[in-house]
Enzyme design. Sequence first.
Site, PDB file in Angstrom:
ATOM      1  N   LYS A 111     -19.710 -52.220 -32.313  1.00  0.00           N
ATOM      2  CA  LYS A 111     -20.184 -53.388 -33.067  1.00  0.00           C
ATOM      3  C   LYS A 111     -21.216 -54.095 -32.201  1.00  0.00           C
ATOM      4  O   LYS A 111     -20.875 -54.812 -31.263  1.00  0.00           O
ATOM      5  CB  LYS A 111     -18.993 -54.312 -33.356  1.00  0.00           C
ATOM      6  CG  LYS A 111     -19.100 -55.095 -34.662  1.00  0.00           C
ATOM      7  CD  LYS A 111     -20.312 -55.984 -34.791  1.00  0.00           C
ATOM      8  CE  LYS A 111     -20.108 -57.329 -34.122  1.00  0.00           C
ATOM      9  NZ  LYS A 111     -21.343 -58.157 -34.149  1.00  0.00           N
ATOM     10  N   GLU A 128     -19.748 -72.181 -18.140  1.00  0.00           N
ATOM     11  CA  GLU A 128     -20.825 -71.199 -18.196  1.00  0.00           C
ATOM     12  C   GLU A 128     -21.918 -71.705 -19.133  1.00  0.00           C
ATOM     13  O   GLU A 128     -21.662 -71.988 -20.304  1.00  0.00           O
ATOM     14  CB  GLU A 128     -20.300 -69.850 -18.690  1.00  0.00           C
ATOM     15  CG  GLU A 128     -21.370 -68.786 -18.638  1.00  0.00           C
ATOM     16  CD  GLU A 128     -20.869 -67.402 -19.044  1.00  0.00           C
ATOM     17  OE1 GLU A 128     -20.365 -67.256 -20.163  1.00  0.00           O
ATOM     18  OE2 GLU A 128     -20.997 -66.469 -18.229  1.00  0.00           O
ATOM     19  N   CYS A 164     -23.912 -62.400 -17.376  1.00  0.00           N
ATOM     20  CA  CYS A 164     -22.515 -62.758 -17.120  1.00  0.00           C
ATOM     21  C   CYS A 164     -22.276 -63.027 -15.641  1.00  0.00           C
ATOM     22  O   CYS A 164     -21.447 -63.849 -15.288  1.00  0.00           O
ATOM     23  CB  CYS A 164     -21.592 -61.658 -17.630  1.00  0.00           C
ATOM     24  SG  CYS A 164     -22.068 -60.020 -17.072  1.00  0.00           S
ATOM     25  N   GLU A 184     -14.547 -58.556 -20.711  1.00  0.00           N
ATOM     26  CA  GLU A 184     -15.446 -59.081 -19.671  1.00  0.00           C
ATOM     27  C   GLU A 184     -16.053 -60.348 -20.233  1.00  0.00           C
ATOM     28  O   GLU A 184     -16.780 -60.311 -21.219  1.00  0.00           O
ATOM     29  CB  GLU A 184     -16.499 -58.035 -19.306  1.00  0.00           C
ATOM     30  CG  GLU A 184     -17.123 -58.291 -17.949  1.00  0.00           C
ATOM     31  CD  GLU A 184     -18.354 -59.171 -18.008  1.00  0.00           C
ATOM     32  OE1 GLU A 184     -18.215 -60.378 -18.341  1.00  0.00           O
ATOM     33  OE2 GLU A 184     -19.450 -58.652 -17.734  1.00  0.00           O
TER      34      GLU A 184
HETATM   35  P1  NAI Z   1     -19.712 -64.096 -28.680  1.00  0.00           P
HETATM   36  O1  NAI Z   1     -18.536 -63.861 -27.802  1.00  0.00           O
HETATM   37  O2  NAI Z   1     -19.500 -64.762 -29.994  1.00  0.00           O
HETATM   38  O3  NAI Z   1     -20.423 -62.695 -29.023  1.00  0.00           O
HETATM   39  C1  NAI Z   1     -20.208 -61.479 -28.344  1.00  0.00           C
HETATM   40  C2  NAI Z   1     -19.912 -60.367 -29.353  1.00  0.00           C
HETATM   41  O4  NAI Z   1     -18.669 -60.651 -30.004  1.00  0.00           O
HETATM   42  C3  NAI Z   1     -20.936 -60.215 -30.485  1.00  0.00           C
HETATM   43  O5  NAI Z   1     -21.100 -58.854 -30.802  1.00  0.00           O
HETATM   44  C4  NAI Z   1     -20.257 -60.928 -31.643  1.00  0.00           C
HETATM   45  O6  NAI Z   1     -20.700 -60.482 -32.904  1.00  0.00           O
HETATM   46  C5  NAI Z   1     -18.820 -60.549 -31.417  1.00  0.00           C
HETATM   47  N1  NAI Z   1     -17.840 -61.434 -32.061  1.00  0.00           N
HETATM   48  C6  NAI Z   1     -17.971 -62.760 -32.366  1.00  0.00           C
HETATM   49  N2  NAI Z   1     -16.854 -63.224 -32.956  1.00  0.00           N
HETATM   50  C7  NAI Z   1     -15.997 -62.181 -33.037  1.00  0.00           C
HETATM   51  C8  NAI Z   1     -14.666 -62.028 -33.538  1.00  0.00           C
HETATM   52  N3  NAI Z   1     -14.009 -63.043 -34.086  1.00  0.00           N
HETATM   53  N4  NAI Z   1     -14.077 -60.820 -33.437  1.00  0.00           N
HETATM   54  C9  NAI Z   1     -14.713 -59.786 -32.863  1.00  0.00           C
HETATM   55  N5  NAI Z   1     -15.965 -59.864 -32.385  1.00  0.00           N
HETATM   56  C10 NAI Z   1     -16.603 -61.043 -32.465  1.00  0.00           C
HETATM   57  O7  NAI Z   1     -20.781 -64.870 -27.829  1.00  0.00           O
HETATM   58  P2  NAI Z   1     -21.995 -65.810 -28.352  1.00  0.00           P
HETATM   59  O8  NAI Z   1     -21.481 -66.805 -29.333  1.00  0.00           O
HETATM   60  O9  NAI Z   1     -23.102 -64.974 -28.776  1.00  0.00           O
HETATM   61  O10 NAI Z   1     -22.375 -66.578 -27.012  1.00  0.00           O
HETATM   62  C11 NAI Z   1     -21.658 -67.748 -26.637  1.00  0.00           C
HETATM   63  C12 NAI Z   1     -21.455 -67.775 -25.150  1.00  0.00           C
HETATM   64  O11 NAI Z   1     -20.680 -66.671 -24.756  1.00  0.00           O
HETATM   65  C13 NAI Z   1     -22.704 -67.683 -24.310  1.00  0.00           C
HETATM   66  O12 NAI Z   1     -23.341 -68.915 -24.178  1.00  0.00           O
HETATM   67  C14 NAI Z   1     -22.140 -67.195 -23.009  1.00  0.00           C
HETATM   68  O13 NAI Z   1     -21.618 -68.261 -22.271  1.00  0.00           O
HETATM   69  C15 NAI Z   1     -21.011 -66.290 -23.435  1.00  0.00           C
HETATM   70  N6  NAI Z   1     -21.433 -64.877 -23.414  1.00  0.00           N
HETATM   71  C16 NAI Z   1     -21.064 -64.116 -22.343  1.00  0.00           C
HETATM   72  C17 NAI Z   1     -21.496 -62.814 -22.244  1.00  0.00           C
HETATM   73  C18 NAI Z   1     -21.121 -61.970 -21.091  1.00  0.00           C
HETATM   74  O14 NAI Z   1     -21.890 -61.138 -20.684  1.00  0.00           O
HETATM   75  N7  NAI Z   1     -19.920 -62.080 -20.547  1.00  0.00           N
HETATM   76  C19 NAI Z   1     -22.381 -62.211 -23.234  1.00  0.00           C
HETATM   77  C20 NAI Z   1     -22.656 -63.075 -24.360  1.00  0.00           C
HETATM   78  C21 NAI Z   1     -22.213 -64.371 -24.404  1.00  0.00           C
END
Ligand code: NAI
Length: 489
Positions: free
Chosen positions: A187, A393, A296, A262
């Site tokens: 996904k 973060e 990250c 992660e």
């Molecule tokens: P997010 O955690 O919502 O998105 C990451 C992935 O999870 C995307 O593919 C999204 O479609 C999916 N996702 C979202 N809701 C889901 C659910 N209920 N069930 C399964 N999958 C789901 O992150 P977002 O909102 O894009 O970014 C918010 C914050 O998250 C950022 O500001 C940052 O702090 C953190 N983040 C950290 C990352 C890392 O590398 N550890 C990468 C992206 C965001």
Amino acid sequence: MTTIDDRSAVRLPDRLLIGGEWRSGSAGTVADLNPATEELLVDVQAASAGDVDQAVQAARAQLDGAWGATPGAERGRILNRVADLIERDAEHLARLEALDVGKPVGQPSMLDVPNAIATFRHFAGWADKITGSTIPTAGYFGRPTHSYTVREPVGVIGAIIPWNTPLMISGWKLAPALAAGNTVVVKPAEDAPLSTLHLAALLQEAGLPDGVVNVVPGRGDVAGAALVAHPDVDKISFTGSPEVGRTIQVTAAETFKRVTLELGGKSPQIVLADADIEAAVNGTAMGLFFNQGEVCAAGTRVLVHRSVYGQVVEGLAGAARAQVLGDPFDGATTMGALVNAKQRDRVLSYIEAGRAEGATVAAGGGRPDGKGFFVEPTIFADANNAMRIAQEEIFGPVGTVIPFDDPAEAVRLANDTRYGLAATIWTRDVAAAHTLAGQVRAGAVWINGWAAIDPALPWGGMKSSGIGRELGWSGILANTEEKTVTVVL
Ligand code: NAI
Ligand code: MG
């Protein structure tokens, strides 16, 4: 498919891949923007729960069928071909990544694409070397026994990809999963699905049988949530926010899915008094500003010995001012746009919070005029570790510089966080480096160089930064189940 501008003159992938077929989704479309211009790149087909179910069924059929019977050596050959194809399409993939995420095109050329190639090659090498062991035992009711272990694939793996380095993270999840003989439903993130979709086309071209890898772009709370809840998915491997990571672990518990999570960090970069200050400033700045700070492992808490504090703040402020924001395809650009308006507003709100908490803006602190989700690279000085800009973060180009008086205080500050993904230590003192490396609670510690990552090295976080490890032999362990076989002789 849609055509885009002259810069790459490519057709953008915009469909689902299920069972080897590129298909429309049943949940409408999700608009994918160019973050540097705010213009629509392409409306990408969005998967429904029903589409996800079909993808899982296709993956299950291959696991129980031909792929399940494919020897490791053959899996390795396919992964090596994938690496060759990424190499062939390196420039195209770098452009897709720059276009979709907003980052300067030189960065994916230098990091994301070579890392993806190296990851597929690394795991191609493991595919025929996933061994168990023979274990001497005490016997069975007086009879001798012969016992051994084997490592089998976990099964159908759901891989949920973030938008910041999607090609790289897709490689981190796909290559070990496939090397170990799993099948996968991927996904991609709403904001940056393009490089993952292109990678899926390369997997097909490399001869991966239909259905072994399926890709279901779409909304996180629809397609992602359906994947996490699906009873026939054996494991979820997720990289993203702690909030979503928590819901994934809770939901996964219902069906006892394995999870690898992660979840980012607030990683310290510790500059000791004896460090090579010029190198430390350059490296620390990279840890703050690379990929617009949307990393990250970004080293966002810069902990500096008081004797060199002013010098480091000045150096970092200079490095911030030297960043050139602009068109990701302009060779002069060193920093691109944040991925979307929400992320830009999030970062700007943290900058306001830092001001309100009394930290001093040493550079940046605003956003440039004009189109694109740009934020100025920002350095906060006179900060302390209790501030929100030191604890939460931000995921943007914002560094918080905090002084300390002795190494013990540096360790205390470094560990005074809910996160534990990475830490960087700048020093010329070998003993101090290893002592601090042992004391900092982080999954990865880098000495005199930020983000020295490699597909051979385990990757993952302590504390709220996540659960489990990816990459290297640990990545194989995370993608296999251990089985014990005992023969009563
Ligand atoms: P997010 O955690 O919502 O998105 C990451 C992935 O999870 C995307 O593919 C999204 O479609 C999916 N996702 C979202 N809701 C889901 C659910 N209920 N069930 C399964 N999958 C789901 O992150 P977002 O909102 O894009 O970014 C918010 C914050 O998250 C950022 O500001 C940052 O702090 C953190 N983040 C950290 C990352 C890392 O590398 N550890 C990468 C992206 C965001
Ligand atoms: Mg995009």
